[in-house]
Design a protein around this motif. Sequence first.
Motif, PDB file in Angstrom:
ATOM      1  N   PRO A   1     -13.067  10.453  13.147  1.00 38.48           N
ATOM      2  CA  PRO A   1     -12.677  11.368  11.987  1.00 38.48           C
ATOM      3  C   PRO A   1     -11.232  11.194  12.776  1.00 38.48           C
ATOM      4  O   PRO A   1     -10.959  11.617  13.609  1.00 38.48           O
ATOM      5  N   ILE A   2      -9.868  11.575  11.986  1.00 36.02           N
ATOM      6  CA  ILE A   2      -8.768  11.966  12.275  1.00 36.02           C
ATOM      7  C   ILE A   2      -8.535  13.090  11.711  1.00 36.02           C
ATOM      8  O   ILE A   2      -8.662  13.532  10.384  1.00 36.02           O
ATOM      9  N   GLY A   3      -7.727  14.271  11.958  1.00 33.78           N
ATOM     10  CA  GLY A   3      -7.943  15.419  11.964  1.00 33.78           C
ATOM     11  C   GLY A   3      -9.173  16.349  11.264  1.00 33.78           C
ATOM     12  O   GLY A   3     -10.077  15.783  11.950  1.00 33.78           O
ATOM     13  N   ASN A   4      -9.632  16.707   9.843  1.00 32.15           N
ATOM     14  CA  ASN A   4     -10.568  17.011   9.463  1.00 32.15           C
ATOM     15  C   ASN A   4     -11.380  15.757   8.397  1.00 32.15           C
ATOM     16  O   ASN A   4     -12.434  15.812   7.685  1.00 32.15           O
ATOM     17  N   GLY A   5     -10.508  14.866   8.722  1.00 37.82           N
ATOM     18  CA  GLY A   5     -11.792  13.535   8.194  1.00 37.82           C
ATOM     19  C   GLY A   5     -11.305  13.447   6.340  1.00 37.82           C
ATOM     20  O   GLY A   5     -12.025  12.220   6.371  1.00 37.82           O
ATOM     21  N   HIS A   6     -10.351  13.968   6.392  1.00 32.85           N
ATOM     22  CA  HIS A   6      -9.743  14.399   4.917  1.00 32.85           C
ATOM     23  C   HIS A   6      -8.455  13.304   5.291  1.00 32.85           C
ATOM     24  O   HIS A   6      -7.376  13.930   6.396  1.00 32.85           O
ATOM     25  N   PRO A   7      -7.953  13.071   3.857  1.00 32.04           N
ATOM     26  CA  PRO A   7      -6.767  12.353   4.195  1.00 32.04           C
ATOM     27  C   PRO A   7      -5.286  13.267   3.725  1.00 32.04           C
ATOM     28  O   PRO A   7      -5.537  14.694   3.770  1.00 32.04           O
ATOM     29  N   GLY A   8      -4.571  12.887   4.884  1.00 33.38           N
ATOM     30  CA  GLY A   8      -3.491  13.740   5.403  1.00 33.38           C
ATOM     31  C   GLY A   8      -2.499  14.285   4.563  1.00 33.38           C
ATOM     32  O   GLY A   8      -2.010  13.879   2.874  1.00 33.38           O
ATOM     33  N   LEU A   9      -2.652  15.953   4.526  1.00 32.66           N
ATOM     34  CA  LEU A   9      -1.142  16.475   3.368  1.00 32.66           C
ATOM     35  C   LEU A   9       0.573  15.801   3.277  1.00 32.66           C
ATOM     36  O   LEU A   9       0.748  15.827   2.449  1.00 32.66           O
ATOM     37  N   VAL A  10       0.649  15.485   5.185  1.00 34.38           N
ATOM     38  CA  VAL A  10       1.888  15.764   4.762  1.00 34.38           C
ATOM     39  C   VAL A  10       2.109  13.478   4.177  1.00 34.38           C
ATOM     40  O   VAL A  10       2.853  13.467   3.845  1.00 34.38           O
ATOM     41  N   ALA A  11       1.185  13.423   4.768  1.00 32.65           N
ATOM     42  CA  ALA A  11       0.585  11.589   4.446  1.00 32.65           C
ATOM     43  C   ALA A  11       0.966  11.289   2.783  1.00 32.65           C
ATOM     44  O   ALA A  11       1.719  10.772   1.863  1.00 32.65           O
ATOM     45  N   LEU A  12       0.097  12.139   2.849  1.00 29.04           N
ATOM     46  CA  LEU A  12       0.204  12.027   0.969  1.00 29.04           C
ATOM     47  C   LEU A  12       1.805  13.021   0.218  1.00 29.04           C
ATOM     48  O   LEU A  12       2.001  12.549  -1.327  1.00 29.04           O
ATOM     49  N   LYS A  13       1.877  13.748   0.942  1.00 27.86           N
ATOM     50  CA  LYS A  13       3.813  14.041   0.115  1.00 27.86           C
ATOM     51  C   LYS A  13       4.581  13.068   0.428  1.00 27.86           C
ATOM     52  O   LYS A  13       5.983  12.703  -0.702  1.00 27.86           O
ATOM     53  N   LEU A  14       4.484  12.251   1.995  1.00 27.34           N
ATOM     54  CA  LEU A  14       5.727  11.221   1.559  1.00 27.34           C
ATOM     55  C   LEU A  14       4.932   9.897   1.265  1.00 27.34           C
ATOM     56  O   LEU A  14       6.288   9.481   0.429  1.00 27.34           O
ATOM     57  N   ARG A  15       3.993   9.524   0.600  1.00 24.38           N
ATOM     58  CA  ARG A  15       2.809   8.542  -0.648  1.00 24.38           C
ATOM     59  C   ARG A  15       3.869   9.338  -2.197  1.00 24.38           C
ATOM     60  O   ARG A  15       4.463   8.570  -2.489  1.00 24.38           O
TER      61      ARG A  15
ATOM     62  N   SER B   1       0.284  -1.013   0.329  1.00 18.76           N
ATOM     63  CA  SER B   1       0.548   0.064   0.168  1.00 18.76           C
ATOM     64  C   SER B   1       0.970   1.095  -0.141  1.00 18.76           C
ATOM     65  O   SER B   1       0.394   2.351   0.113  1.00 18.76           O
ATOM     66  N   VAL B   2       2.717   0.931   0.385  1.00 23.76           N
ATOM     67  CA  VAL B   2       3.367   2.244   0.351  1.00 23.76           C
ATOM     68  C   VAL B   2       2.616   2.838   1.433  1.00 23.76           C
ATOM     69  O   VAL B   2       2.459   2.868   2.660  1.00 23.76           O
ATOM     70  N   VAL B   3       1.834   4.259   1.512  1.00 28.87           N
ATOM     71  CA  VAL B   3       0.965   4.568   2.218  1.00 28.87           C
ATOM     72  C   VAL B   3      -0.037   5.389   2.106  1.00 28.87           C
ATOM     73  O   VAL B   3      -0.653   5.475   1.084  1.00 28.87           O
ATOM     74  N   LEU B   4      -0.474   5.017   3.268  1.00 29.68           N
ATOM     75  CA  LEU B   4      -1.995   4.760   2.416  1.00 29.68           C
ATOM     76  C   LEU B   4      -2.734   5.979   4.397  1.00 29.68           C
ATOM     77  O   LEU B   4      -2.399   6.061   5.256  1.00 29.68           O
ATOM     78  N   PRO B   5      -3.254   7.121   3.268  1.00 28.27           N
ATOM     79  CA  PRO B   5      -3.872   8.227   4.890  1.00 28.27           C
ATOM     80  C   PRO B   5      -4.906   7.771   5.337  1.00 28.27           C
ATOM     81  O   PRO B   5      -5.955   6.548   4.646  1.00 28.27           O
ATOM     82  N   VAL B   6      -4.697   7.382   6.880  1.00 28.66           N
ATOM     83  CA  VAL B   6      -6.328   6.930   7.603  1.00 28.66           C
ATOM     84  C   VAL B   6      -7.097   8.210   8.623  1.00 28.66           C
ATOM     85  O   VAL B   6      -6.566   9.458   8.010  1.00 28.66           O
ATOM     86  N   ILE B   7      -8.270   7.888   7.553  1.00 29.23           N
ATOM     87  CA  ILE B   7      -9.137   8.999   7.679  1.00 29.23           C
ATOM     88  C   ILE B   7     -10.561   8.957   9.326  1.00 29.23           C
ATOM     89  O   ILE B   7      -9.952  10.104   9.753  1.00 29.23           O
ATOM     90  N   ALA B   8     -10.373   7.699   9.812  1.00 31.72           N
ATOM     91  CA  ALA B   8     -11.064   7.759  10.733  1.00 31.72           C
ATOM     92  C   ALA B   8     -10.498   5.965  11.497  1.00 31.72           C
ATOM     93  O   ALA B   8      -9.699   5.386  10.608  1.00 31.72           O
ATOM     94  N   ILE B   9     -11.445   6.169  12.965  1.00 34.87           N
ATOM     95  CA  ILE B   9     -10.515   5.417  13.646  1.00 34.87           C
ATOM     96  C   ILE B   9     -11.437   4.651  14.461  1.00 34.87           C
ATOM     97  O   ILE B   9     -12.009   5.912  14.844  1.00 34.87           O
ATOM     98  N   ASP B  10     -12.521   3.513  14.160  1.00 39.67           N
ATOM     99  CA  ASP B  10     -13.495   2.792  15.454  1.00 39.67           C
ATOM    100  C   ASP B  10     -14.028   4.264  15.154  1.00 39.67           C
ATOM    101  O   ASP B  10     -15.447   4.913  15.834  1.00 39.67           O
ATOM    102  N   GLY B  11     -14.530   4.902  13.699  1.00 39.10           N
ATOM    103  CA  GLY B  11     -15.976   5.597  13.482  1.00 39.10           C
ATOM    104  C   GLY B  11     -15.665   7.269  13.845  1.00 39.10           C
ATOM    105  O   GLY B  11     -16.467   7.610  13.543  1.00 39.10           O
TER     106      GLY B  11
END
Length: 286
Positions: A261-275, A249-259
């Motif tokens: 939301p993480i952050g604003n509930g959208h993929p993180g920009l740092v995660a996407l940059k690292l990917r 999966s290389v890097v996959l942003p997590v948008i929710a844990i146990d229902g």
Amino acid sequence: MSRIAYVNGQYLPHESAGIHIEDRGFQFSDGVYEVCEVRAGRLIDARLHLDRLDRSLRELRIAPPMARGALLVVLNETVRRNRVREGLVYLQVTRGIARRDHGFPAEGTPASVIVTARALNPTANEAKAAKGVKVISVPDNRWDRVDIKTVGLLPNVLAKQQAREAGAFEAWFIDADGHVTEGASTNAWILTADGALVTRPAETGILRGITRTVLMEVAAAEGLKVEERPFTIAEALRAREAFVTSASSVVLPVIAIDGQPIGNGHPGLVALKLRSRFHDFAEAGV
Ligand code: PDD
């Protein structure tokens, strides 16, 4: 196009390729494996994956089945024969075939080697990363040698299925102290509110992911601070971002844990940059 599998010295049609019923991998999960990404037809970070394979074999006292150069030939040949450009190659080595007996078989029993390759759809993978994935948490009920990449994956299988049934992609294991260890088939990361990347130390309790190792370099080049320390689900829920890493999966942003939301509930920009930068640092084609 028909698929081809490598099994103990032969390239066989995938649908009829088989292993003996008394293979110790089949009867005891007495074996180890690696999964390598294939990109533009080349193996990614094969050197690091084969280093980890050597370590896993050493820890289980399984003799290496062949020299590294020969193994690389088999891996590349399996990729080539399956015409995989973007995908995965799977390598499994077991303690071989012998009459069922828990103790090791006679000295000199050859290890079994299996290699398969399959294509992945890069467009679908990018879409998945752009959308982000959901995670659930489950108790970590695995043995304490999860640093060895063995084919004994029953807790991981059950956790992954539980995630799937909950509409999530991954399950994060939680240890007895309430800390996240890792995912069923990925390493777990968060980006804290003050901008530090946090992932659990790999000495015990997790598999030292190759993607994790290489991502440390990417993070350093991006000027990000990495803290190798345990974190809890509560801390993850307060984090700015969360993501998972693995060869598949290389890097996959997590948008929710146990229902939740993480952050604003959208993929993180740092995660996407690292990917997006990962393959500038990974080694292709060794
Ligand atoms: N999974 N943790 C676990 C339990 C894993 O199974 C994996 C890999 C990882 C990430 O390791 P790496 O970055 O080296 O892929 C962490 C592979 C891909 C699998 O089982 O399919």
